[in-house]
Write a protein that holds these residues in place. Structure first.
Motif, short mmCIF file in Angstrom:
data_model
loop_
_atom_site.label_atom_id
_atom_site.label_comp_id
_atom_site.label_asym_id
_atom_site.label_seq_id
_atom_site.Cartn_x
_atom_site.Cartn_y
_atom_site.Cartn_z
N ALA A 29 26.52 8.73 19.68
CA ALA A 29 27.60 7.74 19.60
C ALA A 29 28.73 8.05 20.59
CB ALA A 29 28.15 7.68 18.18
N ASN A 30 29.01 9.33 20.81
CA ASN A 30 30.11 9.69 21.72
C ASN A 30 29.84 9.28 23.16
OD1 ASN A 30 31.61 10.80 19.64
ND2 ASN A 30 30.95 12.90 20.04
N GLU A 31 28.56 9.12 23.52
CA GLU A 31 28.21 8.72 24.88
C GLU A 31 28.13 7.20 25.05
OE1 GLU A 31 27.76 10.76 27.69
OE2 GLU A 31 28.80 12.07 26.26
N VAL A 32 28.10 6.47 23.95
CA VAL A 32 28.00 5.00 23.95
C VAL A 32 26.88 4.53 24.89
CG1 VAL A 32 29.34 2.88 23.95
CG2 VAL A 32 30.52 5.06 23.73
N PRO A 33 25.64 4.96 24.65
CA PRO A 33 24.54 4.56 25.53
C PRO A 33 24.04 3.15 25.22
CG PRO A 33 23.70 5.94 23.77
CD PRO A 33 25.20 5.87 23.58
N ASP A 34 23.40 2.55 26.22
CA ASP A 34 22.75 1.26 26.03
C ASP A 34 21.28 1.42 25.66
OD1 ASP A 34 24.91 -0.66 26.91
OD2 ASP A 34 24.80 0.64 28.67
N VAL A 35 20.68 2.54 26.07
CA VAL A 35 19.27 2.85 25.78
C VAL A 35 19.18 4.32 25.42
CG1 VAL A 35 16.95 3.07 26.74
CG2 VAL A 35 18.33 1.07 27.32
N VAL A 36 18.46 4.62 24.34
CA VAL A 36 18.21 6.01 23.96
C VAL A 36 16.72 6.18 23.70
CG1 VAL A 36 18.76 7.90 22.37
CG2 VAL A 36 20.49 6.15 22.86
N GLY A 65 0.90 14.08 16.09
CA GLY A 65 2.16 14.77 16.28
C GLY A 65 3.31 14.08 15.57
N GLN A 66 4.37 13.79 16.33
CA GLN A 66 5.58 13.20 15.77
C GLN A 66 5.92 11.89 16.50
OE1 GLN A 66 8.61 16.37 14.58
NE2 GLN A 66 7.51 17.45 16.18
N PRO A 67 6.46 10.91 15.79
CA PRO A 67 6.78 9.63 16.41
C PRO A 67 7.89 9.76 17.46
CG PRO A 67 6.71 9.43 14.01
CD PRO A 67 6.70 10.89 14.33
N VAL A 68 7.95 8.75 18.32
CA VAL A 68 9.04 8.61 19.27
C VAL A 68 9.63 7.21 19.10
CG1 VAL A 68 7.89 10.16 20.88
CG2 VAL A 68 7.64 7.69 21.17
N ALA A 69 10.76 6.96 19.74
CA ALA A 69 11.39 5.65 19.61
C ALA A 69 12.23 5.34 20.84
CB ALA A 69 12.26 5.57 18.36
N VAL A 70 12.52 4.05 21.01
CA VAL A 70 13.51 3.58 21.96
C VAL A 70 14.57 2.82 21.16
CG1 VAL A 70 14.02 2.11 23.94
CG2 VAL A 70 11.86 3.38 23.86
N LEU A 71 15.83 3.23 21.30
CA LEU A 71 16.94 2.50 20.72
C LEU A 71 17.61 1.69 21.83
CD1 LEU A 71 18.73 5.24 18.55
CD2 LEU A 71 16.72 3.85 17.99
N THR A 72 17.99 0.44 21.52
CA THR A 72 18.62 -0.41 22.53
C THR A 72 19.89 -1.04 21.98
OG1 THR A 72 17.30 -2.34 21.88
CG2 THR A 72 16.43 -0.96 23.67
N ASN A 73 20.78 -1.35 22.90
CA ASN A 73 21.99 -2.08 22.58
C ASN A 73 21.61 -3.41 21.91
OD1 ASN A 73 24.28 -3.86 22.86
ND2 ASN A 73 25.06 -2.55 24.50
#
Length: 268
Positions: A29-36, A65-73
């Protein structure tokens, strides 16, 4: 536009010791990214983080293994989303979003932790997933060293069971010795070389600021010895617009995971 990749270590869960999820959320949150791009999701850590930082999530589940994800604005238009349909050890998630510069393909990946030849094949699957996209990013914990650096000292510092993860396989009877750690050609860097050979640009190598190592943080980890394992790769058309790239080293990031996140700013 700001993009981030972050391996959050076992979904932020530490068993009976509690979770690091609040710290992870603060780092993001401190970086305010558009994509993570997130790796090592577990349980409900992905949905919890997406809600906490106010982003939308596309998750790719894993069979082994373990899941991955993309978070978007949430203000962005998502044109396509899903998993990269290949047998990754972990997983790869693919999202296409609309930008003023055209459709942008974002792939979050977490490559095989143990075997270099498998990482090489997984990297080639990522190249195929990018396809002919003009604007594309491949982000994630690629679990491998780059072919442009002398890794002698960092590999010598690893215990043998972890060192062998980064060395080329040899037939039985020809076990690795300390001599194999010296010449860079004996280090298994084929996954990064595959992305480079496909024309993808290592963003940190191109415009990175500060030390490149992404693991370990203050949380430590016997499998790390000051290593760059987390990467952002961009297609050439997108790489032209990357303005900065840095490893985010803060007191909060030091205790949130065993990997530091990588952050890049792009004018698109």
């Amino acid at each position: 536009m700001r993009v981030m990749t972050y391996n959050i270590k076992t979904g932020g869960y530490d068993g009976s010791r509690g979770t690091r999820l609040e710290a992870i959320a603060d780092v993001i949150a401190n970086e305010v990214p558009d994509v993570v791009a997130l790796q090592e999701l577990r349980g409900d850590s992905g949905p919890w983080l997406a809600k906490r930082v106010g982003m939308r999530m596309v998750r790719a589940r894993s069979s082994w293994g373990q899941p991955v994800a993309v978070l978007t604005n949430p203000d962005w238009t998502v044109l396509a989303a899903g998993s990269v349909a290949r047998p990754f050890h972990h997983a790869a998630a693919r999202v296409v979003v609309a930008t003023l510069g055209g459709p942008l393909t974002v792939i979050s990946a977490h490559l095989h932790p143990h075997w270099g030849w498998r990482r090489m094949h997984e990297a080639r699957w990522l190249v195929n997933a990018v396809g002919n996209a003009r604007l594309a990013l491949v982000l994630g914990d690629l679990n491998t060293l780059d072919p442009w650096t002398d890794h002698h000292d960092r590999l010598r510092a690893l215990p043998p069971p972890y060192r062998v993860r980064h060395l080329r396989w040899r037939p039985p009877g020809r076990e690795h010795t300390d001599r194999d750690v010296g010449p860079v050609g004996r280090v298994d860097t084929r996954a990064i070389a595959a992305l480079d050979a496909a024309g993808m640009v290592d963003v940190f190598r191109a415009v990175g600021e500060g030390p490149p190592e992404t693991a370990p943080t203050a949380l430590g980890g016997a499998e790390f010895s000051g290593m760059r394992l987390d990467y952002l790769f961009a297609t050439p058309a997108l790489a032209e617009h990357v303005r900065s790239c840095r490893i985010l080293r803060t007191p909060t990031a030091d205790r949130a995971s065993d990997h530091y996140p990588v952050v890049a700013d792009i004018d698109i």
